[in-house]
Scaffold this motif. Structure first.
Motif, PDB file in Angstrom:
ATOM      1  N   GLY A   1      37.775  20.551  28.704  1.00 13.19           N
ATOM      2  CA  GLY A   1      38.339  20.105  27.433  1.00 13.19           C
ATOM      3  C   GLY A   1      39.774  19.643  27.584  1.00 13.19           C
ATOM      4  O   GLY A   1      40.186  18.613  27.030  1.00 13.19           O
ATOM      5  N   ALA A   2      40.559  20.386  28.362  1.00 11.33           N
ATOM      6  CA  ALA A   2      41.957  20.007  28.603  1.00 11.33           C
ATOM      7  C   ALA A   2      42.031  18.708  29.405  1.00 11.33           C
ATOM      8  O   ALA A   2      42.830  17.817  29.095  1.00 11.33           O
ATOM      9  CB  ALA A   2      42.688  21.129  29.336  1.00 11.33           C
ATOM     10  N   ALA A   3      41.171  18.593  30.432  1.00  9.46           N
ATOM     11  CA  ALA A   3      41.149  17.370  31.242  1.00  9.46           C
ATOM     12  C   ALA A   3      40.716  16.178  30.402  1.00  9.46           C
ATOM     13  O   ALA A   3      41.280  15.083  30.535  1.00  9.46           O
ATOM     14  CB  ALA A   3      40.218  17.547  32.444  1.00  9.46           C
ATOM     15  N   LEU A   4      39.735  16.392  29.525  1.00 12.39           N
ATOM     16  CA  LEU A   4      39.286  15.315  28.638  1.00 12.39           C
ATOM     17  C   LEU A   4      40.440  14.818  27.780  1.00 12.39           C
ATOM     18  O   LEU A   4      40.664  13.610  27.668  1.00 12.39           O
ATOM     19  CB  LEU A   4      38.144  15.808  27.747  1.00 12.39           C
ATOM     20  N   ASN A   5      41.198  15.742  27.212  1.00 13.73           N
ATOM     21  CA  ASN A   5      42.330  15.365  26.372  1.00 13.73           C
ATOM     22  C   ASN A   5      43.393  14.622  27.181  1.00 13.73           C
ATOM     23  O   ASN A   5      43.946  13.611  26.728  1.00 13.73           O
ATOM     24  CB  ASN A   5      42.928  16.607  25.704  1.00 13.73           C
ATOM     25  N   ALA A   6      43.672  15.106  28.392  1.00 10.04           N
ATOM     26  CA  ALA A   6      44.665  14.436  29.239  1.00 10.04           C
ATOM     27  C   ALA A   6      44.212  13.024  29.599  1.00 10.04           C
ATOM     28  O   ALA A   6      44.984  12.061  29.510  1.00 10.04           O
ATOM     29  CB  ALA A   6      44.920  15.257  30.505  1.00 10.04           C
ATOM     30  N   LEU A   7      42.955  12.887  29.999  1.00 12.74           N
ATOM     31  CA  LEU A   7      42.423  11.567  30.378  1.00 12.74           C
ATOM     32  C   LEU A   7      42.399  10.622  29.180  1.00 12.74           C
ATOM     33  O   LEU A   7      42.755   9.447  29.303  1.00 12.74           O
ATOM     34  CB  LEU A   7      41.020  11.713  30.971  1.00 12.74           C
TER      35      LEU A   7
END
Length: 193
Positions: A152-158
């Protein structure tokens, strides 16, 4: 859920996991930073759907008290290094790990993507060994306790990188178009002071 339903569900999750792992390796191997962010965004979104499906199920219970040995973890350090090099300045990011205890965590996309891959690959090894119960338990447990939050955090960053790329480019293009239009209006014979 019947045994047949659980087996079908396990096959669907295994397909999603395998697709993610193959894509992640291919993205790292290609080393195309221009496409990597968009492709990683797509892949992390798809594997999060599998995670959400796991999270929506009643808790899976492993047959054995202790996790059976399915061999060593895959060596993915080279993939992590390639992702870090490819992502460069967008690799490091911050996020709030627990929104109810808002503490900012500094992380790296390359580390998080490979951590997700390790969790998913471990479950896949159980699945391939014929232990569907253990695979589903592991995928669900690790989704809730680790890789779901990281994904979820990586999705938001990307998504943020993509948004900055799109919006900043559009804004600059609009500013350039306005400057050209202003120039044209100032130099036209009918322009007024």
């Amino acid at each position: 859920m019947t045994d047949a339903d659980q087996t079908r569900f396990g096959e669907q999750i295994a397909d999603s996991v395998e697709s993610f792992l193959l894509a992640l390796r291919a993205i790292a191997r290609e080393g195309n930073g221009a496409q990597a962010v968009s492709l990683l965004l797509l892949e992390i979104s798809q594997v999060l759907l599998a995670g959400a499906r796991l999270g929506a199920q009643n808790d899976f219970t492993p047959v054995e008290e202790f996790q059976p040995d399915v061999g060593p973890e895959a060596d993915i350090d080279e993939m992590r290094l390639r992702l870090a090099e490819m992502l460069g300045g967008v690799d490091s990011y911050t996020f709030v790990f627990d929104p109810y205890i808002p503490e900012v965590v500094v992380s790296r996309l390359s580390d998080d993507m490979t951590s997700i891959a390790i969790d998913l690959e471990n479950g896949l090894r159980h699945f391939r060994a014929g232990n569907v119960d253990e695979a589903l338990w592991w995928w669900q447990f690790s989704y809730v306790n680790n890789w779901g939050n990281l994904a979820g955090a990586a999705l938001n960053a990307l998504l943020t990188v993509v948004a900055h790329d799109r919006f900043d480019t559009d804004f600059e293009a609009d500013a350039e178009a306005l400057a050209v239009a202003d120039e044209m209006l100032e130099s036209s014979p009918g322009a007024q002071p």
